[in-house]
Write an enzyme that holds these catalytic residues in place. Structure first.
Site, mmCIF file in Angstrom:
data_model
loop_
_atom_site.group_PDB
_atom_site.id
_atom_site.type_symbol
_atom_site.label_atom_id
_atom_site.label_comp_id
_atom_site.label_asym_id
_atom_site.label_seq_id
_atom_site.Cartn_x
_atom_site.Cartn_y
_atom_site.Cartn_z
ATOM 1 N N TYR A 189 1.161 0.121 1.546
ATOM 2 C CA TYR A 189 -0.171 -0.041 0.655
ATOM 3 C C TYR A 189 -1.063 1.214 1.154
ATOM 4 C CZ TYR A 189 -4.249 -2.422 -1.158
ATOM 5 O OH TYR A 189 -5.502 -2.414 -1.791
ATOM 6 N N ALA A 190 -1.249 1.278 2.374
ATOM 7 C CA ALA A 190 -2.272 2.236 2.931
ATOM 8 C C ALA A 190 -2.023 3.612 2.598
ATOM 9 C CB ALA A 190 -2.153 2.200 4.523
#
Length: 136
Positions: free
Chosen positions: A33-34
């Site tokens: 996600y990051a």
């Protein structure tokens, strides 16, 4: 995001990028996600430079904890989400209409000089988390 990830994101169109990204993320959804989030921010910045001379604008939008069925499920399954909410200075979930209002502004003539940025719509959550980390 690691230095290796930063390097990979410099050229997302390079041959083998997806294989490299998969290896760097290693199946960790949080890291994935990051990594994706940084990629979107960078893509908007590059697009702003590329399209600006033709009158185009590009920005990215970063919603925080928004009151949606998906977020409700995440809050139940991921204790860290409740911690994030506790660190949100406004002390509540955002409403989807609040995110939509920011998006509408960004595509309006009123935002005609806004380009190449990431807009946080997170009730101050990112800053609240940063403050909590610094005081720990």
């Amino acid at each position: 995001v690691t230095d290796e990830m930063e390097e990979a994101l410099r050229d997302p169109l390079a041959p083998g990028f997806l294989d490299r990204a998969t290896d760097l993320v290693g199946g960790d959804s949080g890291i994935g996600y990051a990594f994706a989030k940084v990629g979107v921010i960078r893509a908007a910045a590059r697009a702003a430079v590329r399209w600006g001379p033709r009158g185009g604008r590009a920005n990215s939008l970063a919603p925080g904890l928004i009151d949606t069925p998906m977020n409700t499920q995440e809050m139940e399954q991921q204790p860290v989400m409740r911690d994030m909410l506790a660190q949100t200075p406004l002390g509540r979930l955002g409403d989807p209409d609040e995110v939509a209002a920011v998006a509408a502004f960004l595509v309006s003539d009123q935002a005609s000089f806004v380009s190449g940025i990431d807009v946080l719509v997170d009730g101050g959550q990112q800053q609240g988390t940063k403050a909590a980390t610094e005081s720990a």
